[in-house]
Design an enzyme around this catalytic site. Structure first.
Site, mmCIF file in Angstrom:
data_model
loop_
_atom_site.group_PDB
_atom_site.id
_atom_site.type_symbol
_atom_site.label_atom_id
_atom_site.label_comp_id
_atom_site.label_asym_id
_atom_site.label_seq_id
_atom_site.Cartn_x
_atom_site.Cartn_y
_atom_site.Cartn_z
ATOM 1 N N ARG A 69 61.382 64.901 30.330
ATOM 2 C CA ARG A 69 60.586 64.306 31.386
ATOM 3 C C ARG A 69 61.274 63.081 31.991
ATOM 4 O O ARG A 69 61.894 62.291 31.285
ATOM 5 C CB ARG A 69 59.219 63.866 30.849
ATOM 6 C CG ARG A 69 58.296 65.012 30.480
ATOM 7 C CD ARG A 69 56.941 64.493 30.016
ATOM 8 N NE ARG A 69 57.048 63.653 28.821
ATOM 9 C CZ ARG A 69 56.942 62.343 28.829
ATOM 10 N NH1 ARG A 69 56.729 61.687 29.968
ATOM 11 N NH2 ARG A 69 57.044 61.653 27.698
ATOM 12 N N LYS A 209 52.574 68.475 32.094
ATOM 13 C CA LYS A 209 52.041 67.139 31.820
ATOM 14 C C LYS A 209 51.338 66.546 33.027
ATOM 15 O O LYS A 209 50.450 65.702 32.868
ATOM 16 C CB LYS A 209 53.168 66.219 31.343
ATOM 17 C CG LYS A 209 53.681 66.558 29.953
ATOM 18 C CD LYS A 209 52.556 66.567 28.909
ATOM 19 C CE LYS A 209 53.073 66.774 27.504
ATOM 20 N NZ LYS A 209 51.970 66.921 26.517
ATOM 21 N N HIS A 228 45.709 64.067 23.373
ATOM 22 C CA HIS A 228 47.052 64.610 23.205
ATOM 23 C C HIS A 228 47.176 65.003 21.733
ATOM 24 O O HIS A 228 47.592 64.219 20.889
ATOM 25 C CB HIS A 228 48.106 63.556 23.575
ATOM 26 C CG HIS A 228 49.494 64.079 23.608
ATOM 27 N ND1 HIS A 228 50.593 63.328 23.248
ATOM 28 C CD2 HIS A 228 49.988 65.290 23.964
ATOM 29 C CE1 HIS A 228 51.689 64.040 23.391
ATOM 30 N NE2 HIS A 228 51.344 65.237 23.813
ATOM 31 N N SER A 246 55.354 63.918 21.206
ATOM 32 C CA SER A 246 56.302 65.010 21.057
ATOM 33 C C SER A 246 57.251 64.735 19.891
ATOM 34 O O SER A 246 57.775 63.628 19.741
ATOM 35 C CB SER A 246 57.109 65.164 22.352
ATOM 36 O OG SER A 246 58.116 66.106 22.203
ATOM 37 N N LYS A 250 52.952 68.028 15.786
ATOM 38 C CA LYS A 250 51.668 68.609 16.192
ATOM 39 C C LYS A 250 51.705 70.135 16.161
ATOM 40 O O LYS A 250 50.820 70.780 15.612
ATOM 41 C CB LYS A 250 51.293 68.154 17.607
ATOM 42 C CG LYS A 250 50.990 66.690 17.763
ATOM 43 C CD LYS A 250 50.325 66.379 19.097
ATOM 44 C CE LYS A 250 50.987 67.026 20.290
ATOM 45 N NZ LYS A 250 52.390 66.610 20.477
ATOM 46 N N THR A 251 52.728 70.695 16.788
ATOM 47 C CA THR A 251 52.820 72.157 16.866
ATOM 48 C C THR A 251 53.091 72.765 15.501
ATOM 49 O O THR A 251 52.437 73.726 15.082
ATOM 50 C CB THR A 251 53.921 72.563 17.866
ATOM 51 O OG1 THR A 251 53.590 72.062 19.159
ATOM 52 C CG2 THR A 251 54.061 74.076 17.934
ATOM 53 N N ASP A 265 48.667 71.263 21.759
ATOM 54 C CA ASP A 265 49.115 70.033 22.421
ATOM 55 C C ASP A 265 48.034 69.252 23.152
ATOM 56 O O ASP A 265 48.085 68.030 23.172
ATOM 57 C CB ASP A 265 50.229 70.376 23.416
ATOM 58 C CG ASP A 265 50.997 69.161 23.886
ATOM 59 O OD1 ASP A 265 51.295 68.281 23.056
ATOM 60 O OD2 ASP A 265 51.302 69.073 25.088
ATOM 61 N N ARG A 331 63.219 74.049 24.078
ATOM 62 C CA ARG A 331 61.793 74.371 24.080
ATOM 63 C C ARG A 331 61.565 75.865 24.247
ATOM 64 O O ARG A 331 62.380 76.577 24.838
ATOM 65 C CB ARG A 331 61.106 73.662 25.250
ATOM 66 C CG ARG A 331 61.077 72.151 25.150
ATOM 67 C CD ARG A 331 59.874 71.678 24.387
ATOM 68 N NE ARG A 331 59.819 70.229 24.261
ATOM 69 C CZ ARG A 331 58.799 69.573 23.772
ATOM 70 N NH1 ARG A 331 57.723 70.228 23.373
ATOM 71 N NH2 ARG A 331 58.812 68.264 23.673
#
Length: 541
Positions: A69, A209, A228, A246, A250-251, A265, A331
């Protein structure tokens, strides 16, 4: 193929005006493709040379210069309907209305000359809070990404009237001298015109996002906590929420074969429970292995998965998930249906456990600790973690950072709005709160070791089955959080970070330094929180 062309408008029962691009100022001079499905988009990607198909059927694409990003190039238009609500500052930078309008006009003229792809999608699995969003792109693979990541209504059961539109034209670049942008890259949001403009970057995460930011602005105003986080649910209906930036896990940690995944997410927490914002997952795949993360690994070998910046053999088309030479931020975007244990409807009940994930680059936070509601509020507002290499441009190694609400780049309203909602829901539903460090142990980044995932999984398992809540805890002398003295399948010495360092005095120094950073960062929130929350600050001096 559902191409919308003037010459075939009658055949398809639509005119180009029905797609609504003219209302944006786009007068298409080339083909416009509307709501193409995955196989159709694969064909166009191949025809246009936008990507390659892997030996296993996944789509391999390169995002060019931007592999993460462009956070510094994001801004929000200051306009009457939102200017009193937006939390202006370094994250939510303001952008003049006149500059936006001028840039928009030029961008729409440029877009009129391009082949365009339109996806009419939804954000939000709960129909009561679902946001209809139209995604307009010049890249076919971006259209596939949007189709994968958001929610589709292929059955056509409801009329799609977009409330917001995202126009993403990577080949269009701003002129900073004329447009007032920071660079040629821009991500601009105008809440008044219900429009997001993205240019100068091919990183698809900007679209994802940007829509998240829209929900973070809209839903709290309706009493819905936007988060988030990832979320899953056990057989007994017990929901767990995993906050974190990130790269914090989390994933990975929510993809549990013994539990069903709600989402990886972005979620909302309404009066009825938790619901996913998305229809897909966007997982980091660097060094992904079939042994450690079998469900996610399988998606990298599936038709319909979009893999960004993954290095592959040009002859065999076999990806090398261990190769970080292109970027650490490789990704894979894949539909939720690619994961075996999911909640197909995308929503469940209220959380029993709230887990705040942090990747502590200093290596001084305990690997797991129980939080009081006040400590949970404190750590939520603090949002301490480390930026992981590659997730933002210019970040080449983990950097300590405080990101309020574990998602400052995406939070549009004042952090206190989100914290108040969270605090009320924790109290109302009596959720247990935890801090889990997936970062370093035995020393800071560069000296210590990243926390072993098998140990983290064991801690998460003990949290979710309720056993860790019954274990004796001791307050950490510096941070005040309550550290369990034992945890099944985790060596006792791992639970006490000071004992993992060879030099205990150096640990004390680093711990006190991090405690000071917490306190300094929290000064910006002190005026708006209770005495009890302020008292939850680290104790070390």
């Amino acid at each position: 193929m559902a191409a919308i062309k003037q010459s075939v408008a009658r055949e398809h029962g639509r005119r180009r005006s029905d797609v609504g691009l003219e209302r944006l100022g786009i007068n298409p001079g080339a083909d416009v493709y509307w709501n193409l499905n995955t196989p159709e988009l694969y064909e166009i990607v191949a025809r246009r040379g936008e990507g390659s198909i892997s030996a296993h059927g996944a789509l391999l694409v390169d995002t060019g210069e931007h592999t993460g990003r462009a956070a510094k190039d994001k801004a929000i238009v200051r306009e009457p309907s939102s200017e009193e609500k937006v939390f202006w500052g370094e994250v939510n930078k303001e952008f003049p209305q006149e500059n936006f309008d001028r840039l928009r006009e030029r961008m729409m003229r440029y877009a009129s000359t391009r082949e365009l792809f339109v996806q009419d999608t939804y954000a939000g699995a709960d129909p009561r809070y679902r946001l209809p969003v139209r995604i307009v792109t010049e890249l076919a693979w971006h259209s596939l990404f949007a189709r994968t990541m958001f929610i589709n209504d292929d059955a056509g059961e409801r009329k799609h009237t977009p409330e917001f539109t995202v126009v993403n034209i990577p080949s269009f670049k701003a002129d900073p001298a004329t447009d007032g942008t920071r660079s040629e890259t821009f991500i601009l949001v105008d809440f008044g015109q219900r429009l997001v403009l993205i240019g100068g970057t091919s990183y698809a995460g900007e679209t994802k996002k940007s829509v998240f930011g829209l929900l973070n602005y809209l839903l709290p105003q309706r009493g819905v906590m936007s988060m988030h986080c990832s979320a899953n649910v056990g057989e007994a209906g017990d929901v767990a929420v995993f906050f974190g930036l990130s790269g914090t896990g989390k994933t990975t940690l929510s993809a549990d074969p013994e539990r069903r995944l709600i989402g990886d997410d972005e979620h909302g927490w309404s009066d009825d429970g938790v619901f996913n914002f998305e229809g897909g997952c966007y997982a980091k795949v660097i060094k992904l292995s079939a042994e450690a993360e079998p469900d996610i690994y399988r998606t990298t070998r599936m038709f319909g998965t979009v893999m960004e910046n993954v290095v592959f053999d040009p002859s065999t088309r076999v990806p090398d998930l261990d190769d970080a030479s292109r970027t650490e931020n490789t990704r894979a975007a894949y539909p939720l249906t690619s994961i075996p244990n999911i909640v197909p409807e995308g929503y469940a009940g209220h959380p029993s456990n709230i887990i705040m994930l942090t990747a502590d680059a200093f290596g001084v936070l305990p690997p797991v600790a129980k939080l009081t509601p006040e400590q949970a509020m404190y750590h939520f507002l603090s949002g301490y973690t480390a930026k992981v290499a590659g997730t933002e441009r210019g970040v080449t190694e983990p950097q300590a950072t405080f990101s309020t609400c574990f998602g400052a780049p995406f939070m549009v309203l004042h952090p206190g709005v989100y914290a108040d909602l969270l605090g009320k829901k924790i109290q109302e539903h009596r959720a247990d709160c935890w801090l889990v460090n997936t970062g370093w142990s035995g020393g800071p980044y560069g000296e210590g070791q990243r926390m072993k995932i098998r140990h983290t999984r064991a801690m998460i398992r003990a949290i979710l089955n309720g056993s860790l809540a019954q274990v004796e805890t001791r307050p950490d002398p510096v941070f005040g959080v309550h550290v369990p003295v034992t945890c099944p399948d985790v060596p006792a010495e791992v639970l006490q970070p000071r004992g993992t360092w060879q030099d205990a005095a150096r640990y004390d120094e680093k711990a006190r330094d991090l405690a000071r950073r917490f306190k300094e960062n929290f000064k910006k929130y002190e005026a708006g929180v209770s005495t009890e929350v302020r008292a939850a600050a680290p104790k070390g001096e």
